[in-house]
Each structure stands twice: as structure tokens, then as C-alpha cells.
Design a protein around this motif. Structure first.
Motif, PDB file in Angstrom:
ATOM      1  N   ALA A  14     -67.728 -24.911 -14.485  1.00 50.65           N
ATOM      2  CA  ALA A  14     -66.480 -24.611 -15.190  1.00 50.65           C
ATOM      3  C   ALA A  14     -66.202 -23.123 -15.253  1.00 50.65           C
ATOM      4  CB  ALA A  14     -66.533 -25.200 -16.605  1.00 50.65           C
ATOM      5  N   GLY A  15     -67.234 -22.330 -15.542  1.00 47.79           N
ATOM      6  CA  GLY A  15     -67.031 -20.888 -15.607  1.00 47.79           C
ATOM      7  C   GLY A  15     -66.743 -20.278 -14.256  1.00 47.79           C
ATOM      8  N   ALA A  16     -67.516 -20.694 -13.252  1.00 50.04           N
ATOM      9  CA  ALA A  16     -67.324 -20.158 -11.904  1.00 50.04           C
ATOM     10  C   ALA A  16     -65.930 -20.479 -11.380  1.00 50.04           C
ATOM     11  CB  ALA A  16     -68.391 -20.711 -10.960  1.00 50.04           C
ATOM     12  N   LEU A  17     -65.459 -21.709 -11.629  1.00 50.82           N
ATOM     13  CA  LEU A  17     -64.111 -22.083 -11.203  1.00 50.82           C
ATOM     14  C   LEU A  17     -63.062 -21.255 -11.942  1.00 50.82           C
ATOM     15  CD1 LEU A  17     -64.385 -25.991 -11.070  1.00 50.82           C
ATOM     16  CD2 LEU A  17     -64.163 -24.443  -9.120  1.00 50.82           C
ATOM     17  N   ALA A  18     -63.293 -21.023 -13.227  1.00 50.96           N
ATOM     18  CA  ALA A  18     -62.349 -20.221 -14.006  1.00 50.96           C
ATOM     19  C   ALA A  18     -62.275 -18.791 -13.469  1.00 50.96           C
ATOM     20  CB  ALA A  18     -62.757 -20.210 -15.477  1.00 50.96           C
ATOM     21  N   ALA A  19     -63.440 -18.205 -13.180  1.00 51.16           N
ATOM     22  CA  ALA A  19     -63.467 -16.838 -12.662  1.00 51.16           C
ATOM     23  C   ALA A  19     -62.763 -16.756 -11.312  1.00 51.16           C
ATOM     24  CB  ALA A  19     -64.912 -16.354 -12.527  1.00 51.16           C
ATOM     25  N   GLN A  20     -63.041 -17.713 -10.434  1.00 52.29           N
ATOM     26  CA  GLN A  20     -62.403 -17.696  -9.117  1.00 52.29           C
ATOM     27  C   GLN A  20     -60.897 -17.875  -9.233  1.00 52.29           C
ATOM     28  OE1 GLN A  20     -64.125 -16.971  -6.193  1.00 52.29           O
ATOM     29  NE2 GLN A  20     -61.994 -16.667  -5.556  1.00 52.29           N
ATOM     30  N   HIS A  21     -60.471 -18.683 -10.192  1.00 47.97           N
ATOM     31  CA  HIS A  21     -59.031 -18.873 -10.407  1.00 47.97           C
ATOM     32  C   HIS A  21     -58.373 -17.551 -10.807  1.00 47.97           C
ATOM     33  CE1 HIS A  21     -55.353 -21.050 -11.359  1.00 47.97           C
ATOM     34  NE2 HIS A  21     -55.309 -20.411 -12.525  1.00 47.97           N
ATOM     35  N   LEU A  22     -59.012 -16.814 -11.699  1.00 49.60           N
ATOM     36  CA  LEU A  22     -58.457 -15.521 -12.120  1.00 49.60           C
ATOM     37  C   LEU A  22     -58.377 -14.554 -10.943  1.00 49.60           C
ATOM     38  CD1 LEU A  22     -60.311 -15.017 -15.531  1.00 49.60           C
ATOM     39  CD2 LEU A  22     -57.966 -15.815 -15.158  1.00 49.60           C
ATOM     40  N   ILE A  23     -59.406 -14.563 -10.112  1.00 46.87           N
ATOM     41  CA  ILE A  23     -59.426 -13.675  -8.944  1.00 46.87           C
ATOM     42  C   ILE A  23     -58.324 -14.062  -7.963  1.00 46.87           C
ATOM     43  CG2 ILE A  23     -60.776 -12.986  -6.925  1.00 46.87           C
ATOM     44  CD1 ILE A  23     -63.292 -13.320  -8.699  1.00 46.87           C
ATOM     45  N   ASP A  24     -58.168 -15.369  -7.720  1.00 41.30           N
ATOM     46  CA  ASP A  24     -57.174 -15.841  -6.754  1.00 41.30           C
ATOM     47  C   ASP A  24     -55.744 -15.552  -7.193  1.00 41.30           C
ATOM     48  OD1 ASP A  24     -59.209 -16.784  -5.167  1.00 41.30           O
ATOM     49  OD2 ASP A  24     -59.045 -18.872  -5.839  1.00 41.30           O
TER      50      ASP A  24
END
Length: 295
Positions: A14-24
Motif C-alpha cells: 500500500a505504501g509503495a503504491l502510494a509513493a509511486q502514484h505521487l511520483i507518477d
């Protein structure tokens, strides 16, 4: 500054997906303004980075990176994102290095996100545990009573140390259905970022995560419809969850005598095929201090 560390506190990614979403959401993934010497913190034998073997040679080594990026939200409000693998060692040095970043860039608040596996059903709202080193930052009631002794994490220690150094830090931990803990669970990522929006006064486009969450829910529903035994376990968790909710509303004990909670072993056995089914596309179912970019 938003802090997301992969590893221990990242059930359902969940955290990794959230971080990648912010980056994208940022063109070019934002600007890297600080980097940490990962060799000081990473246990390569415990978490071996991936690389490719192409016919007769090695290439494409995925080196672990622990970096701070300068990002912008939908309203062009700037914020920092610290993301990467959780340090395996030298947590105190890591905390001091993060303090250097906080003080160098004048960070007013640190917000961390994480997720843990829990005996909860995926058919109910994502529960979030709120925590902070300053009571004034707590924005939600805690479902926990009394004191819990839990395994620590680099994020948890960082929050404690920042408080001792006079810096506000808070965080949110999503409760992930533990039968989904090994799968990407974007529904939880969206719930975490909703809380980050409120805490950081940011505006984040969550439509992409919402679409991914819908697709995942369809996959889960399809699998449950074809597997009665698994669906029975989920229904048992639903009854337990609802009993807890009623007890909370009535101010009585959270323990429901007539709603036994399935054991981890029971649920693990039932969901062994569940995990395999969703992963199968053919199935139904130095000092450690960061190198800071000085503008």
C-alpha cells in the motif's frame, strides 16, 4: 514531507503504491534533492536486489535507492517525498540524516504512511490507525486501548526522535485484510493518501488509484464467487468486524463472545489457493548522512 519506506510496514504494497502514484503525478518523477548512501543501511543478503541475466551476461541491476524528491500537488503546492527501502541497520544514523533534510529544507511537518495485515474483511472500509509525536496532530480516534508492545520500525523510531528534536511528525497505518497482504492493494493506498491530503493540506488526484482498486475488487469478487470455502471465511470476518463496530457504538467490550475470530492458520489454509489464483492471469480469480542538493 511524506515518508514511505518499503519493507516491514507495507502490507499489500500500500505504501509503495502510494509513493509511486505521487511520483507518477509529476512530470519526470519530480526532482531528487537528497540521496542517502544506501550501502550504509541496506542488508543485501537479506533483501537481494533484482537484476537481469540475458543469454550470457548480467545487466539491468536494480540498485536500491533511498531518496528525497521535490514534488507538487494538483494545486502546485510543493512538498517532499522520502521513499525507498527501510534501512536494515543504523536506524539512529538514518534518523539524524532525515533531521538534516528536515532542517535544511524547513519542513514543517513529517507525515509517514504504512500498512499492516489484520483480520479484517475487504468488504468493509479501510481502517486507519492515526499516530503522532504531538497530541494536537491526532485527527482520528484510536481503535486501540491501553499499551501494545510491537516490533519497531525505522519509521516509528524516526517519529520518536523527531519529537525529541522538536519537529512535528505524524502518520497513518492502513489495516490490510491479511489474506491480501501479499498482493497489491490500491484501495488501501488511496485511503492512506486521503489522510495525507488532510494532514499536509495537499490536493492529490486519486482517480488512477481508484480505478486500480475497482479492478482489484472485481478480481476478488470473481474468485470468491467461484470458491465457497473462501467466501465463508470472508463472511466470518465480516460478522466479526460488524460485532466490533456494534460494540464500539454501544460503548461495550470490543470482544464479541458469539463471534469467534478465525485463526491465522485457518485463514492461511483457506487463502493459499486464493493468492495463487489472483497471481495467475489464467485463473478465475560513511555517516549515513544524505547527499543534499543545495539549490
Amino acid at each position: 514531507m511524506v515518508v514511505v519506506l518499503d519493507g516491514f510496514l507495507d502490507a499489500g504494497n500500500a505504501g509503495a503504491l502510494a509513493a509511486q502514484h505521487l511520483i507518477d503525478l509529476n512530470d519526470g518523477g519530480g526532482r531528487v534533492v537528497a540521496t542517502f548512501d544506501v550501502d550504509q543501511f541496506h542488508d543485501y543478503r537479506a533483501r537481494r536486489p533484482a537484476m537481469s541475466f540475458v543469454r550470457d551476461h548480467y545487466e539491468a541491476y536494480d540498485a536500491p535507492r533511498l531518496v528525497v524528491r521535490l514534488l507538487q500537488d494538483s494545486g502546485e503546492t510543493p512538498y517532499l517525498l522520502l521513499s525507498g527501502p527501510e534501512p536494515d541497520n543504523r536506524w539512529e544514523a538514518f534518523a539524524r540524516a532525515v533531521r538534516d533534510v528536515v532542517e535544511r529544507f524547513g519542513v514543517s511537518r513529517v507525515v509517514s504512511v504504512g500498512s499492516v495485515p489484520m483480520a479484517v474483511p475487504h468488504t468493509r472500509p479501510i481502517a486507519i490507525t492515526h499516530h503522532a509525536n504531538n497530541p494536537a496532530l491526532i485527527s482520528g480516534d484510536s481503535p486501540w486501548r491501553g499499551e501494545l508492545r510491537i516490533p519497531s520500525s525505522a519509521q516509528a523510531l524516526l517519529e520518536v526522535r523527531l519529537g525529541e528534536w522538536g519537529h512535528d511528525a505524524q502518520g497513518f497505518v492502513a489495516h490490510i485484510p491479511h489474506y491480501l497482504a501479499q498482493l497489491d492493494y490500491p484501495k488501501a493506498s488511496g485511503a492512506l493518501l486521503e489522510n495525507v491530503e488532510k494532514a499536509g493540506r495537499l490536493t492529490i488526484d486519486l482517480s488512477g488509484l481508484a480505478a486500480e482498486a475497482e479492478d482489484r475488487e472485481v478480481e476478488i469478487a470473481r474468485y470468491l464467487a467461484a470458491n465457497d470455502e473462501v467466501e465463508e471465511v470472508v463472511q466470518a470476518l465480516e460478522r466479526q468486524y460488524d460485532a466490533f463496530e456494534r460494540a464500539e457504538e454501544n460503548g461495550s467490550s470490543l470482544l464479541a463472545d458469539d463471534q469467534p475470530l478465525p485463526t491465522g492458520e485457518e485463514i492461511g489454509q483457506q487463502f493459499e489457493q486464493f493468492l495463487a489464483g489472483l497471481d495467475d492471469p489464467d485463473s478465475a480469480g560513511g555517516s549515513g548522512s544524505p547527499d543534499i542538493d543545495r539549490p
